[in-house]
Design a protein around this motif. Sequence first.
Motif: not given
Length: 372
Positions: A261-263, A290-294, A316-319, A341-342
């Motif tokens: 989950r990304l907000e 590219a997603l990493e923590e927050d 964002y709190g996932d891997e 927010n989306a």
Amino acid sequence: MKFSIERGTLLKAVGQAQSVVERRNTIPILANVLIEAEGASVSFRATDLDIEVVDKAPATVERAGATTVPAVTLHEIVRKLPDGALVELSDDGTSGRLTVNAGKSHFNLATLPREDFPVMASSEYSSNFTAKAPVLRRLFDKSKFAISTEETRYYLNGVYMHVATGEDGQALRCVATDGHRLARIDAALPDGAETMPGVIVPRKTVGELRKLLDDDDIDIAVSVSETKVRFATPEITLTSKVIDGTFPDYSRVIPMNNARRLEVDAAEFAQAVDRVATVSSERSRAVKLALEEDRLTLSVTSPDSGAAEEELAVAYGDERLEIGFNAKYLLEIAGQVDRENAVFLFNSSGDPTLMREGDDASAVYVVMPMRV
């Protein structure tokens, strides 16, 4: 026929009519608007044989009657007249000419007999209900961006309006998809809509309908049959054939178990996508997330024009996850968000991504990823 009408009222009525008329057609009468004057009002009717619009306007009628004139020409004349002008239209029924007078301006337009004008056959509507203009506006505005333009899959060239089971029970639902993205929007089911057959409202009809929905206080009378749909306000009636086809089972492509989950702030996200996409090659317009923590890093690498990168603070709190999307699709979906927010829900870099507006489950969007 002879009547006088205020320029602004006439412009609105003729404007709605001329937008339905097909610019290129082989049947001359279809380029015309049918004008019928009777009592204290005048109606303007136009059709392309798939859509028919009738707009009633108040007027001072001296002599009742009817005729047809070229819609686009009449619209251009009225558009160029000064604000507040009183326009007089008259036709003696024998000369084959309509006279348009406004102040010192005088026009003569060729007419065609009203008997030649095709009127859409009346239909027995199996379902009739009333909906507020803002409700229908939201349903169609938020879904129409995903309508397909691919003519071979004609059954995707519209918005599928039907009754469905939503989060809070029965709902009036609009769905559109082109195979790359999907929009599913729900509203509370109006009284009388329970038995409504599901219909695919064509793209052009959706565009014409939008003009009826600007007034927040107005009620829209909706009538639906297997072959036609009608939307009516006290002044305007829009009748359209529906697309004769079966809309695919869209529920199969809406992911249910996306856990990552990304907000993100919707406006900030859209602006960042727009900025980095400036250097992308027009053909692919691929943006990598590219997603990493927050933290979210948006990047574009184009062999021809260079590279761009931008970082956003997000929840964002996932891997770690890297996933690519068509920038245009991301921008269109982010542009639907009314809330701050989306919320994006991912599974993997190869699976469809789900997007919601905050915690609102009545609007759901799906977008397919790209390889980057």
